[in-house]
Scaffold this motif. Structure first.
Motif, short mmCIF file in Angstrom:
data_model
loop_
_atom_site.label_atom_id
_atom_site.label_comp_id
_atom_site.label_asym_id
_atom_site.label_seq_id
_atom_site.Cartn_x
_atom_site.Cartn_y
_atom_site.Cartn_z
N SER A 35 16.27 33.95 6.72
CA SER A 35 16.71 35.11 8.66
C SER A 35 15.68 36.25 7.54
N ALA A 36 15.92 37.72 8.33
CA ALA A 36 16.00 38.58 8.06
C ALA A 36 16.62 39.31 7.23
N MET A 37 16.31 39.75 6.19
CA MET A 37 17.42 40.64 5.50
C MET A 37 18.74 41.29 5.67
N GLY A 64 10.78 40.34 11.11
CA GLY A 64 12.40 40.56 10.31
C GLY A 64 11.94 39.91 9.08
N GLU A 65 11.86 38.08 9.79
CA GLU A 65 11.47 37.26 8.75
C GLU A 65 10.74 36.64 8.40
N GLN A 66 9.41 37.52 8.69
CA GLN A 66 8.14 37.33 8.04
C GLN A 66 8.31 38.17 6.89
N GLY A 90 12.54 31.65 9.79
CA GLY A 90 13.32 30.58 10.37
C GLY A 90 13.42 31.69 12.24
N PHE A 91 13.91 31.06 12.83
CA PHE A 91 14.73 32.21 14.40
C PHE A 91 12.80 31.95 15.68
N GLN A 92 12.25 31.82 14.42
CA GLN A 92 10.28 31.90 15.45
C GLN A 92 9.86 31.02 16.16
N GLY A 132 16.66 32.84 20.13
CA GLY A 132 18.07 33.08 20.25
C GLY A 132 19.06 33.99 19.16
N ARG A 133 19.70 34.73 18.83
CA ARG A 133 20.22 35.26 17.59
C ARG A 133 21.20 34.27 16.90
N GLY A 134 21.36 34.22 15.97
CA GLY A 134 21.36 33.19 15.13
C GLY A 134 20.88 32.03 14.59
N GLY A 135 19.61 32.01 15.55
CA GLY A 135 18.57 30.56 15.21
C GLY A 135 17.97 30.37 14.52
N SER A 136 17.68 30.99 13.36
CA SER A 136 17.17 30.36 12.52
C SER A 136 17.99 29.31 11.77
N ASP A 137 19.49 28.43 11.89
CA ASP A 137 20.21 27.79 11.97
C ASP A 137 20.03 26.63 13.07
N THR A 138 19.03 26.88 13.66
CA THR A 138 17.90 25.36 14.44
C THR A 138 16.88 25.46 13.76
N1 ASP Z 1 17.42 37.41 11.69
C1 ASP Z 1 18.05 36.61 13.31
C2 ASP Z 1 18.88 37.07 14.26
O1 ASP Z 1 20.00 38.25 13.49
C3 ASP Z 1 18.11 34.71 12.82
C4 ASP Z 1 19.65 34.63 12.22
O2 ASP Z 1 19.93 35.17 11.34
O3 ASP Z 1 19.93 33.35 12.24
O4 ASP Z 1 20.30 36.86 14.77
#
Ligand code: ASP
Ligand code: ADP
Ligand code: MG
Length: 592
Positions: free
Chosen positions: A41-43, A73-75, A135-137, A153-159
């Protein structure tokens, strides 16, 4: 040699020290001989900061540009992590979603994954590199044929991580975060929350969609649907964490990765009864008193709803086995006049009902499923006595006479094979605790549509108008009381929805409500939704009563109640949310 996908969230790569610690952990896995794909994910809070930047320029940032911004952010993290790995002597290569070929739908800000091309990742793995993926993209082809950057969508790196693991046929996916695993509730609010060593995907899906931010609900949905072993653990310790279990055999994901058939079963439970109460006093403790009286009489209720109503009184209704109906009616009637309202409440009982449910992961995330179900039944002139929705199920209570026709229509409409149709409730395991975890969601708003004509298909039309705009409703409750409008008797339909969708919902409903004189959308005050989840609920009588009692003893009033088989949700005032969560957690003895 196994292939592992490891995902590190923003908190695990919040600063350079943490990022280096992650690189060290990946190095160890790689040196043990496993192939590793890392998703990051992004830092830290980067995504929040980027969102703030966008909002300081525009009140409603264009979604395409927002995706372009947020994906940056993820890049940053993939490039830095790949450098850190190379510093440790580990061959590594970073890739954006587009470089991997994570193909999504074109919906900016909430895109679902269609498929993942695995050749480039496999090629790099074959050369001995660790592949570090953003993630996330993802990437989508727009209507005019151009490639666009999308986010999930927010939190999407898990996906992203779970989808990659499913597409690569990985041995397992590990989600590393800042807590030891999945806990009984959010430790930031309840410090005594306990670690769960195992949890079923169905339970986790409910918890995640009801506010347990530790996992993105869509990640759990993919793990469940593809039978992928999923582990949540801490990036700060070596604790083994929580294993998510699903009873499916593992299979490799292909096309329509997240869009596969959303419904995988249809259930019919006959011989149901319903008790409906109206003018129930609106004060703390009433729901608890009613539920306790029923469970003391040995009556197990199934679905319970309480809708928000104007004035100082509510409507409440519950379903139960037909054979308990007369006794239940007598028990609640005996309380009328003793609960302290301005007038005794009114009790009505209905027999010969059936409960029909569509089952599948992520049903609330796909509002068109419930909307199609209601519309199909409405078009056939079948009235819905009650609606209950959850992440894995949408249920309607209908007249038993209509059950056979309804079953045929839904079986055809959702293309289900005979083996996917169950004519009785699936029994639960007695050994499963009634409540495994509790969750709080403060991101929802409450709203109601007053004056929905009381004819088949009207509630369906409301849901359809919203689902056409991709707005997911939850906790949908139809009032028992009717009001008179120029079109005849009408009911109120109360629901909760993501707060940011409220304005869009108003616009989406306007054309429909214009056709119904007297109908209007009434937004509610700030609310919180607290929920208890557990697969053992259907075979543990009195669970709801215990939850209502916990709230009553904490002096908290319940504005709405909605249950499904494995969850109970209560809407309370927003300021009461955290106290409600603590009270429920304590009352089910979840603190060690
Ligand atoms: N960086 C994204 C977010 O804060 C994705 C993630 O962290 O899963 O929503
Ligand atoms: P990441 O940056 O790793 O993606 P998140 O902040 O998205 O981390 O998710 C982890 C957080 O989820 C935890 O710090 C915790 O506060 C919160 N959380 C909410 N509910 C739960 C729960 N039931 N179990 C564990 N953590 C939870
Ligand atoms: Mg997260």
């Amino acid at each position: 040699m196994a292939l592992l996908v490891q995902k590190f969230g923003g908190s695990s790569v919040g600063c350079l020290e943490r990022l280096k610690a992650v690189a060290e952990r990946v190095r160890k896995t790689r040196h043990a001989g496993d192939d590793v794909v890392v998703v990051v994910s992004a830092m830290g809070k980067t995504t929040d900061e980027l969102t703030r930047l966008a909002c300081s320029i525009s009140r409603h940032p264009p979604r395409r540009e927002l995706d372009m911004l947020l994906a940056s952010g993820e890049q940053v993290s993939i490039a830095l992590l790949s450098m850190a790995l190379q510093e440790l002597g580990v061959a590594a290569v970073s890739m954006t979603g587009q470089q991997v070929g994570i193909v999504t739908e074109a919906a900016h800000g909430r895109a679902r994954i269609l498929n993942i091309r695995t050749e480039r990742v496999r090629g790099a793995l074959a050369e001995g590199a660790v592949v570090v993926v953003a993630g996330f993209q993802g990437t989508a082809t727009s209507a005019n044929g151009n490639l666009e950057i999308t986010t999930l969508g927010r939190g999407g790196s898990d996906t992203s991580a779970v989808a990659l693991a499913a597409a690569l046929g990985a041995e397992r996916c590990e989600i590393y975060t800042d807590v030891e695993g999945v806990l009984t509730t959010d430790p930031r609010i309840v410090p005594g929350a306990q670690l769960l060593e195992h949890i079923s995907c169905d339970e986790m899906l409910e918890l995640a969609s009801l506010g347990a931010a530790v996992l993105h609900p869509r990640a759990v949905e993919i793990a469940r649907n593809y039978g992928l072993p999923l582990v949540v653990r801490s990036s700060w310790s070596d604790h083994p964490g929580t294993c998510l279990t699903s009873n499916r055999r593992q299979r490799v994901a292909g096309v329509a990765l997240e869009l596969g058939k959303p419904v995988d079963a249809l259930e019919l439970v006959r011989h149901q009864g319903l008790v409906a109460l109206s003018h129930v006093p609106d004060r703390p403790g009433v729901a608890a008193q009613l539920s306790e009286a029923l469970s003391e009489a040995g009556i197990n209720v199934d679905l319970i709803v309480q809708s928000l109503h104007e004035g100082a009184s509510n409507d409440m209704a519950f379903t139960l086995e037909r054979q308990d109906l007369e006794r239940a009616q007598a028990v609640v009637s005996s309380l009328s006049g003793h609960l302290g309202g301005p007038q005794p409440f009114v009790v009505a009982a209905y027999s010969e009902l059936a409960k029909l449910s569509l089952v599948g992961a992520g049903i609330t995330g796909r509002p068109d499923v419930a909307a199609s179900m209601f519309a199909t039944l409405g078009q056939a002139g079948i009235s819905l006595r009650m609606i209950a929705t959850s992440e894995v199920k949408v249920s309607c209570v209908i007249e038993d006479n209509d059950a056979a026709q309804a079953l045929d229509l839904l079986r055809e409409g959702f293309e289900l094979a005979p083996s996917q149709v169950h004519l009785e409730a699936i029994p639960c395991e007695d050994s499963t605790p009634a409540v495994r975890g509790v969750a709080l969601d403060c991101g929802q708003a409450q709203a109601s549509v007053h004056g929905v004509p009381d004819w088949p298909g009207a509630a369906a039309a409301v849901c359809r108008a919203l689902s056409d705009d991709n707005i997911s409703l939850d906790t949908i409750v139809q009032s028992e009381r009717t009001r008179q409008t120029p079109l005849g008797a009408a009911r109120d339909l109360a629901f909760t929805l993501p707060r940011q969708d409220l304005e869009q919902a108003r616009q989406a409903l306007a054309p429909l409500l214009q056709q119904w004189p007297g109908a209007e959308l009434i937004p509610g005050g700030p609310i919180a939704r607290v929920s208890a989840v557990g697969a053992g609920m259907p075979c543990t009588a009195g669970t709801a009563g215990r939850m209502f009692r916990a709230l009553a003893d904490a002096g908290i009033n319940i504005a709405m109640i909605a249950t499904s088989e494995i969850r109970i949700s209560c809407v309370v005032a927003q300021d009461d949310g955290e106290a409600a969560l603590r009270a429920i957690h304590r009352s089910f003895c979840l603190t060690g």
